[in-house]
Design a protein around this motif. Structure first.
Motif, PDB file in Angstrom:
ATOM      1  N   HIS A 374      57.806 -20.357 -16.133  1.00  0.00           N
ATOM      2  CA  HIS A 374      58.853 -21.317 -15.778  1.00  0.00           C
ATOM      3  C   HIS A 374      59.969 -20.627 -14.989  1.00  0.00           C
ATOM      4  CE1 HIS A 374      56.800 -23.749 -18.762  1.00  0.00           C
ATOM      5  NE2 HIS A 374      57.457 -24.801 -18.308  1.00  0.00           N
ATOM      6  N   ALA A 375      60.437 -21.307 -13.955  1.00  0.00           N
ATOM      7  CA  ALA A 375      61.475 -20.756 -13.081  1.00  0.00           C
ATOM      8  C   ALA A 375      62.858 -21.117 -13.590  1.00  0.00           C
ATOM      9  CB  ALA A 375      61.309 -21.294 -11.664  1.00  0.00           C
ATOM     10  N   PRO A 376      63.757 -20.138 -13.694  1.00  0.00           N
ATOM     11  CA  PRO A 376      65.164 -20.464 -13.964  1.00  0.00           C
ATOM     12  C   PRO A 376      65.847 -20.982 -12.689  1.00  0.00           C
ATOM     13  CG  PRO A 376      64.875 -18.085 -13.796  1.00  0.00           C
ATOM     14  CD  PRO A 376      63.515 -18.694 -13.630  1.00  0.00           C
ATOM     15  N   TRP A 377      66.811 -21.866 -12.873  1.00  0.00           N
ATOM     16  CA  TRP A 377      67.560 -22.449 -11.758  1.00  0.00           C
ATOM     17  C   TRP A 377      69.046 -22.414 -12.051  1.00  0.00           C
ATOM     18  CZ3 TRP A 377      66.388 -25.736  -7.320  1.00  0.00           C
ATOM     19  CH2 TRP A 377      65.029 -25.756  -6.966  1.00  0.00           C
ATOM     20  N   LEU A 378      69.823 -22.392 -10.967  1.00  0.00           N
ATOM     21  CA  LEU A 378      71.270 -22.572 -11.039  1.00  0.00           C
ATOM     22  C   LEU A 378      71.646 -23.711 -10.098  1.00  0.00           C
ATOM     23  CD1 LEU A 378      74.120 -21.307 -11.932  1.00  0.00           C
ATOM     24  CD2 LEU A 378      74.119 -20.320  -9.642  1.00  0.00           C
ATOM     25  N   VAL A 379      72.444 -24.648 -10.601  1.00  0.00           N
ATOM     26  CA  VAL A 379      72.982 -25.732  -9.777  1.00  0.00           C
ATOM     27  C   VAL A 379      74.495 -25.641  -9.832  1.00  0.00           C
ATOM     28  CG1 VAL A 379      73.073 -28.213  -9.367  1.00  0.00           C
ATOM     29  CG2 VAL A 379      70.979 -27.184 -10.289  1.00  0.00           C
TER      30      VAL A 379
END
Length: 542
Positions: A374-379
Motif C-alpha cells: 500500500h502506498a502512503p499519500w500526503l494531501v
C-alpha cells in the motif's frame, strides 16, 4: 532537482516556509495535521497483539453490518437499503465518512482530502452510471447521454509547467524538449499510442476489471513491471517515461518500476487511450469534479444512513458463528467497547486490516494481504489570500502539474466557481509516496511544518510568490492510502476467492481489484451487498 528552480533557491524557500515566514521575516502562515490521529487506527493492531480488548459495555442488534464507510462501504449500505434491509449499521474509524474520498472546508471554501474527480463512467461501469442518474448528474435524451454541465470540470482542464512556462495538457510537448530528444520522443509517442490502441481494439481492459476477460497474454503483462515492459519494447524517451511514471503515481501511488505492465497499460486502454500529438487526438475526456472533490459524492451516499452511521468506531474483532456475526468495536467518543450482532456483515476494510479484525480469517485473505503493498499519500490544502501569479503560457487550469517533480501538482478548489472576480482560493497538492523507502515512517515522524515546507518548495518552482499569499496549510496523511498493483497481484487467485459469495462475512473493497479508484470500490460494495441480500432472502425462504 526539478527544472525551473535551483537547489539553493529550493532550500531558501523551504527554510522560509519552515519558519512560516515571508522573505521579510513577517509571520505569514501556520501548518496543521487534520483527520484522525494515526494512533486511532493503531488501536486495532495493538489490541490484537495484547489481547486486551475488554468486555463490551453494550450490545446492539442489526439487520446487517458494514465495517468501513469508504466508497465501498457506502455503496454496500446503499444497495442493502435499496434491497429493503432497513436496519443497516455502518461503522467507520474516522469521524467523517468517505475514506479516500472525504471532503473538507478551509477558509470557508470546499476542498478535497483525497480523490478529487470522477471520470465519466464507461460502458461497463453500470453501477456508477445508475448512481449518477439518481443524483441528477446524468440523463439520457433521445438516446444520448447528457451530463449536468455545472458538475463537469470547467475549461481549461489541465496544464504542465516545463522549461519555465505553462503549456496546455500534461504530455510534454516535443517542441519544449531539447533538440536532441525531439525526433525520438515523437516516434515513441506514436509507437506507444499504437500499442495502446491495439489493446483498446481488443477490449481487453475494462473498468471495473471484474468485467474484463483474463488471458495468458494479460497474465504475462501482470508478471513483470511496467518499467521492464517499457524497456523491453524500447520505449526509453525521457519525456515519455516521465509522463508514464507520473500517470502510474497519480492512479496507483507508485511509479512504473513498482506497478505491473498490466496496470500501466490498463491506465490508458481501459479509459481514454493514448494520443500522440498531432495524431488525431480525440476530444478531451470529460470528468466530474467539485470543490470538495469526491467528498461531494460521499456525503450524498452517507446522508440516508443518519444515526446508523457510527463515526469514530474502530473495529476490533469480528467473530463468525453458526447463527450470525459478532463485531466488537471501540467507540472513541464513549471510550468503551460496543458489540454489534447481525446475520450478515460486509467487510469494507483494506484487506490487511480485515485480516487483523477477523477472528478466523480465511486462507485467501491472509494470502492476499501478504501479496499487497500500500502506498502512503500526503494531501496538503493551502489557503491562499489570492491565487499565485502566472508568468505566461497556458492559463490557470483545474489541474496543474510540474514536469520532473516528485509530487503530483495541485488542483484549484475555486476553478469550478463562477465568481466574476479573483479572490481567495485553496490549492490542493498531492504527494504519492509509494516509491520512497521509509516514506510511511517519515510521514508519521516529521512535523506538519516540515511537510508544508516541502510542499511549498515544490510549488514555488512555477510560483515563486506563493509563500507570501499562503495563510494556513492543513495536511492529511494516509499511511496506507491505496493498493499498489504490483506484478502478480491482478491475477492473484486469492482476490478472486474473496470476491466470491461468502457464508456470513462478505468482502468489499477496491483492494479486490488490486488498485484503488471510485468505480472499483463502488462495484465491489454493490456486489457484496447483492451477496448479502441473496443470503438473507434464502434464509427467510428456508
Amino acid at each position: 532537482m526539478k527544472r525551473g528552480i535551483t537547489r539553493r533557491a529550493a532550500l531558501t524557500l523551504a527554510g522560509a516556509a519552515l519558519a512560516g515566514c515571508s522573505r521579510d521575516g513577517e509571520a505569514r502562515w501556520s501548518a496543521h495535521w487534520i483527520g484522525a490521529a494515526h494512533e486511532r487506527g493503531h488501536r486495532l493492531r495493538d489490541a490484537t497483539k495484547s489481547g486486551s480488548l475488554g468486555a463490551p459495555a453494550v450490545t446492539r442488534r442489526a439487520g446487517a453490518i458494514v465495517v468501513g464507510a469508504g466508497i465501498a462501504g457506502l455503496a454496500a449500505a446503499r444497495a442493502l437499503m435499496r434491497a429493503g434491509l432497513d436496519d443497516v449499521h455502518v461503522l467507520e474509524l474516522e469521524d467523517a465518512p468517505g475514506g479516500n474520498s472525504r471532503g473538507h472546508v478551509l477558509g470557508g471554501m470546499g476542498c478535497p482530502l483525497g480523490a478529487h474527480y470522477l471520470p465519466l463512467p464507461g460502458p461497463h461501469a453500470n453501477e456508477v452510471a445508475q448512481l449518477l442518474d439518481e443524483l441528477g448528474l446524468r440523463r439520457v435524451e433521445h438516446g444520448r447521454v447528457v451530463y449536468d454541465e455545472r458538475h463537469l470540470c470547467h475549461s481549461p482542464q489541465e496544464r504542465l509547467h516545463i522549461e519555465g512556462q505553462w503549456v496546455e495538457g500534461l504530455l510534454p510537448p516535443v517542441e519544449a524538449l531539447p533538440a536532441a530528444e525531439r525526433e525520438r520522443t515523437r516516434d515513441q509517442y506514436r509507437g506507444f499510442a499504437r500499442e495502446v490502441q491495439r489493446w483498446v481494439d481488443a477490449d481487453a481492459f475494462r473498468v471495473p476489471t471484474a468485467r474484463a476477460a483474463w488471458s495468458d497474454e494479460l497474465a504475462a503483462l501482470d508478471a513483470l513491471s511496467f518499467a521492464d515492459w517499457l524497456a523491453r519494447e524500447r520505449f526509453d524517451a525521457p519525456a515519455l517515461r516521465w509522463y508514464l511514471d507520473y500517470c502510474c503515481r497519480d492512479d496507483y501511488g507508485a511509479g512504473s518500476a513498482r506497478v505491473s505492465a498490466w496496470a500501466g497499460l490498463h491506465y490508458f486502454a481501459s479509459r481514454h487511450g493514448f494520443h500522440a500529438p498531432g495524431e488525431g487526438e480525440a476530444e478531451r475526456d470529460g470528468l466530474l469534479t467539485w470543490p470538495e472533490g469526491n467528498g461531494w459524492l460521499a456525503a450524498r451516499l452517507a446522508a440516508p444512513l443518519g444515526e446508523r452511521l457510527h463515526g469514530g468506531c474502530v473495529a476490533l474483532r469480528v467473530r463468525e458463528g453458526r447463527e450470525g456475526v459478532e463485531l466488537d468495536a471501540w467507540n472513541e467518543r464513549a471510550q468503551r467497547v460496543e458489540r454489534f450482532v447481525a446475520p450478515q456483515l460486509v467487510m469494507a476494510l483494506p484487506l490487511f486490516a480485515a485480516a487483523r479484525v477477523l477472528d478466523s480469517p480465511p486462507a485467501a485473505l491472509a494470502q492476499a494481504a501478504a501479496a499487497m503493498r500500500h502506498a502512503p499519500w500526503l494531501v496538503a490544502n493551502l489557503h491562499c489570500e489570492r491565487a499565485p501569479i502566472d508568468r505566461g503560457g497556458a492559463p490557470p487550469s483545474w489541474d496543474n502539474v510540474i514536469y520532473r517533480s516528485h509530487a503530483l501538482g495541485y488542483v484549484d478548489a475555486m476553478h469550478q466557481s463562477l465568481r466574476p472576480h479573483p479572490g481567495p482560493t485553496v490549492l490542493t497538492a498531492y504527494w504519492a509516496l509509494g516509491d520512497e523507502a521509509g516514506a510511511r515512517q517519515r510521514l508519521l515522524a516529521d512535523g506538519a511544518e516540515a511537510w508544508a515546507a516541502r510542499v511549498l518548495a515544490d510549488l514555488s518552482a512555477p510560483h515563486p510568490d506563493l509563500p507570501r499569499h499562503v495563510r494556513r496549510i492543513e495536511l492529511m496523511r494516509y499511511g496506507h492510502a491505496m493498493s499498489i498493483p504490483v506484478p502478480g497481484l491482478r491475477g492473484h487467485a486469492a482476490l478472486r476467492a474473496l470476491a466470491a459469495p461468502q457464508r456470513r462475512v462478505h468482502f468489499a473493497h477496491a483492494d479486490l481489484a488490486g488498485y484503488s479508484v471510485f468505480e472499483e470500490a463502488f462495484f465491489h460494495g454493490t456486489r457484496a451487498a447483492a451477496d448479502v441480500t441473496k443470503a438473507v432472502r434464502t434464509r427467510r425462504a428456508a
